[in-house]
Design a protein around this motif. Structure first.
Motif, PDB file in Angstrom:
ATOM      1  N   ASP A   1      -3.614  -5.668  -6.247  1.00 55.28           N
ATOM      2  CA  ASP A   1      -4.625  -5.266  -5.262  1.00 55.28           C
ATOM      3  C   ASP A   1      -4.024  -4.471  -4.100  1.00 55.28           C
ATOM      4  O   ASP A   1      -4.129  -4.848  -2.926  1.00 55.28           O
ATOM      5  CB  ASP A   1      -5.363  -6.500  -4.753  1.00 55.28           C
ATOM      6  CG  ASP A   1      -6.689  -6.144  -4.097  1.00 55.28           C
ATOM      7  OD1 ASP A   1      -7.089  -4.960  -4.137  1.00 55.28           O
ATOM      8  OD2 ASP A   1      -7.324  -7.056  -3.528  1.00 55.28           O
ATOM      9  N   LEU A   2      -3.359  -3.361  -4.441  1.00 55.73           N
ATOM     10  CA  LEU A   2      -2.679  -2.547  -3.429  1.00 55.73           C
ATOM     11  C   LEU A   2      -3.634  -2.014  -2.363  1.00 55.73           C
ATOM     12  O   LEU A   2      -3.250  -1.893  -1.201  1.00 55.73           O
ATOM     13  CB  LEU A   2      -1.944  -1.387  -4.088  1.00 55.73           C
ATOM     14  CG  LEU A   2      -0.788  -1.746  -5.006  1.00 55.73           C
ATOM     15  CD1 LEU A   2      -0.165  -0.481  -5.576  1.00 55.73           C
ATOM     16  CD2 LEU A   2       0.249  -2.576  -4.283  1.00 55.73           C
ATOM     17  N   GLU A   3      -4.858  -1.701  -2.756  1.00 56.40           N
ATOM     18  CA  GLU A   3      -5.810  -1.183  -1.766  1.00 56.40           C
ATOM     19  C   GLU A   3      -6.020  -2.192  -0.641  1.00 56.40           C
ATOM     20  O   GLU A   3      -5.985  -1.847   0.533  1.00 56.40           O
ATOM     21  CB  GLU A   3      -7.164  -0.850  -2.416  1.00 56.40           C
ATOM     22  CG  GLU A   3      -7.132   0.343  -3.326  1.00 56.40           C
ATOM     23  CD  GLU A   3      -6.972   0.008  -4.799  1.00 56.40           C
ATOM     24  OE1 GLU A   3      -7.400   0.808  -5.633  1.00 56.40           O
ATOM     25  OE2 GLU A   3      -6.392  -1.050  -5.139  1.00 56.40           O
ATOM     26  N   ARG A   4      -6.236  -3.461  -0.983  1.00 55.33           N
ATOM     27  CA  ARG A   4      -6.441  -4.483   0.035  1.00 55.33           C
ATOM     28  C   ARG A   4      -5.143  -4.770   0.790  1.00 55.33           C
ATOM     29  O   ARG A   4      -5.136  -4.903   2.008  1.00 55.33           O
ATOM     30  CB  ARG A   4      -6.963  -5.780  -0.583  1.00 55.33           C
ATOM     31  CG  ARG A   4      -7.309  -6.827   0.491  1.00 55.33           C
ATOM     32  CD  ARG A   4      -7.609  -8.189  -0.096  1.00 55.33           C
ATOM     33  NE  ARG A   4      -6.517  -8.718  -0.902  1.00 55.33           N
ATOM     34  CZ  ARG A   4      -5.387  -9.236  -0.409  1.00 55.33           C
ATOM     35  NH1 ARG A   4      -5.182  -9.274   0.882  1.00 55.33           N
ATOM     36  NH2 ARG A   4      -4.452  -9.697  -1.219  1.00 55.33           N
ATOM     37  N   LEU A   5      -4.033  -4.821   0.060  1.00 60.62           N
ATOM     38  CA  LEU A   5      -2.744  -5.080   0.679  1.00 60.62           C
ATOM     39  C   LEU A   5      -2.456  -4.065   1.781  1.00 60.62           C
ATOM     40  O   LEU A   5      -2.115  -4.434   2.907  1.00 60.62           O
ATOM     41  CB  LEU A   5      -1.624  -5.060  -0.364  1.00 60.62           C
ATOM     42  CG  LEU A   5      -0.207  -5.177   0.179  1.00 60.62           C
ATOM     43  CD1 LEU A   5       0.040  -6.585   0.687  1.00 60.62           C
ATOM     44  CD2 LEU A   5       0.803  -4.797  -0.882  1.00 60.62           C
ATOM     45  N   TRP A   6      -2.603  -2.788   1.476  1.00 61.40           N
ATOM     46  CA  TRP A   6      -2.295  -1.753   2.463  1.00 61.40           C
ATOM     47  C   TRP A   6      -3.337  -1.677   3.564  1.00 61.40           C
ATOM     48  O   TRP A   6      -3.035  -1.327   4.693  1.00 61.40           O
ATOM     49  CB  TRP A   6      -2.098  -0.400   1.780  1.00 61.40           C
ATOM     50  CG  TRP A   6      -0.751  -0.346   1.147  1.00 61.40           C
ATOM     51  CD1 TRP A   6      -0.447  -0.558  -0.158  1.00 61.40           C
ATOM     52  CD2 TRP A   6       0.490  -0.114   1.815  1.00 61.40           C
ATOM     53  NE1 TRP A   6       0.910  -0.473  -0.338  1.00 61.40           N
ATOM     54  CE2 TRP A   6       1.508  -0.200   0.844  1.00 61.40           C
ATOM     55  CE3 TRP A   6       0.848   0.157   3.134  1.00 61.40           C
ATOM     56  CZ2 TRP A   6       2.856  -0.016   1.153  1.00 61.40           C
ATOM     57  CZ3 TRP A   6       2.188   0.339   3.435  1.00 61.40           C
ATOM     58  CH2 TRP A   6       3.167   0.252   2.464  1.00 61.40           C
ATOM     59  N   ALA A   7      -4.577  -2.056   3.261  1.00 64.88           N
ATOM     60  CA  ALA A   7      -5.616  -2.042   4.291  1.00 64.88           C
ATOM     61  C   ALA A   7      -5.403  -3.159   5.308  1.00 64.88           C
ATOM     62  O   ALA A   7      -5.731  -3.005   6.484  1.00 64.88           O
ATOM     63  CB  ALA A   7      -6.999  -2.183   3.645  1.00 64.88           C
ATOM     64  N   ASP A   8      -4.819  -4.280   4.865  1.00 61.17           N
ATOM     65  CA  ASP A   8      -4.650  -5.442   5.737  1.00 61.17           C
ATOM     66  C   ASP A   8      -3.373  -5.423   6.567  1.00 61.17           C
ATOM     67  O   ASP A   8      -3.225  -6.207   7.484  1.00 61.17           O
ATOM     68  CB  ASP A   8      -4.659  -6.741   4.907  1.00 61.17           C
ATOM     69  CG  ASP A   8      -6.037  -7.060   4.361  1.00 61.17           C
ATOM     70  OD1 ASP A   8      -7.015  -6.429   4.801  1.00 61.17           O
ATOM     71  OD2 ASP A   8      -6.134  -7.942   3.489  1.00 61.17           O
ATOM     72  N   LEU A   9      -2.441  -4.549   6.244  1.00 61.03           N
ATOM     73  CA  LEU A   9      -1.177  -4.514   6.982  1.00 61.03           C
ATOM     74  C   LEU A   9      -1.361  -3.924   8.375  1.00 61.03           C
ATOM     75  O   LEU A   9      -2.103  -2.965   8.552  1.00 61.03           O
ATOM     76  CB  LEU A   9      -0.151  -3.664   6.233  1.00 61.03           C
ATOM     77  CG  LEU A   9       0.466  -4.276   4.988  1.00 61.03           C
ATOM     78  CD1 LEU A   9       1.404  -3.273   4.349  1.00 61.03           C
ATOM     79  CD2 LEU A   9       1.225  -5.537   5.332  1.00 61.03           C
ATOM     80  N   PRO A  10      -0.672  -4.482   9.358  1.00 60.29           N
ATOM     81  CA  PRO A  10      -0.703  -3.844  10.680  1.00 60.29           C
ATOM     82  C   PRO A  10       0.122  -2.559  10.624  1.00 60.29           C
ATOM     83  O   PRO A  10       1.037  -2.435   9.814  1.00 60.29           O
ATOM     84  CB  PRO A  10      -0.038  -4.883  11.590  1.00 60.29           C
ATOM     85  CG  PRO A  10       0.823  -5.674  10.674  1.00 60.29           C
ATOM     86  CD  PRO A  10       0.137  -5.685   9.331  1.00 60.29           C
ATOM     87  N   SER A  11      -0.200  -1.630  11.454  1.00 64.94           N
ATOM     88  CA  SER A  11       0.557  -0.383  11.483  1.00 64.94           C
ATOM     89  C   SER A  11       1.917  -0.608  12.121  1.00 64.94           C
ATOM     90  O   SER A  11       2.119  -1.576  12.848  1.00 64.94           O
ATOM     91  CB  SER A  11      -0.206   0.692  12.265  1.00 64.94           C
ATOM     92  OG  SER A  11      -0.230   0.365  13.633  1.00 64.94           O
TER      93      SER A  11
END
Length: 120
Positions: free
Chosen positions: A99-109
């Motif tokens: 689920d890379l889409e969710r993983l990258w969406a949830d990471l702080p910048s």
């Protein structure tokens, strides 16, 4: 090559051989490793390999040498590193699992992480 042209080249290469569920993620504010990720699904391990090969061939035809290729030869997941853009071609089950889409969406910048460190 400009990033917009590279994105178009990759998406066209994937669409030419019927990639499923192509997603483009702008991760430039989340990591310094790359600016964009393209994620697509194939219908079989052979299709995944063919999709990755299409991206590699199209890039090379435009003079872009991939920096790295991981997971070729019958894999459920092939990664093609084009520098400012990383392509992930996956079997649907593998894509759901990671689920890379969710993983990258949830990471702080990176900027937010830096600000948090500065406050501490």
């Amino acid at each position: 090559m400009q990033i917009d042209a590279l994105k178009t080249l990759v998406v066209d290469a994937l669409e030419d051989i019927k990639a499923k569920d192509i997603a483009l993620l702008d991760v430039s504010r989340l990591t310094s490793v790359t600016d964009w990720m393209v994620i697509a699904s194939g219908t079989s391990t052979r299709h995944v390999a063919a999709l990755a090969n299409s991206v590699i061939t199209s890039a090379k035809e435009k003079g872009i040498q991939p920096l790295g290729i991981e997971g070729e030869n019958g894999s459920d997941w092939v990664l093609v590193d084009l520098g400012d853009l990383v392509v992930h071609v996956m079997m649907p089950e593998t894509r759901t699992l990671y689920d890379l889409e969710r993983l990258w969406a949830d990471l702080p910048s990176d900027a937010a992480a830096f600000e948090d460190e500065a406050k501490a």
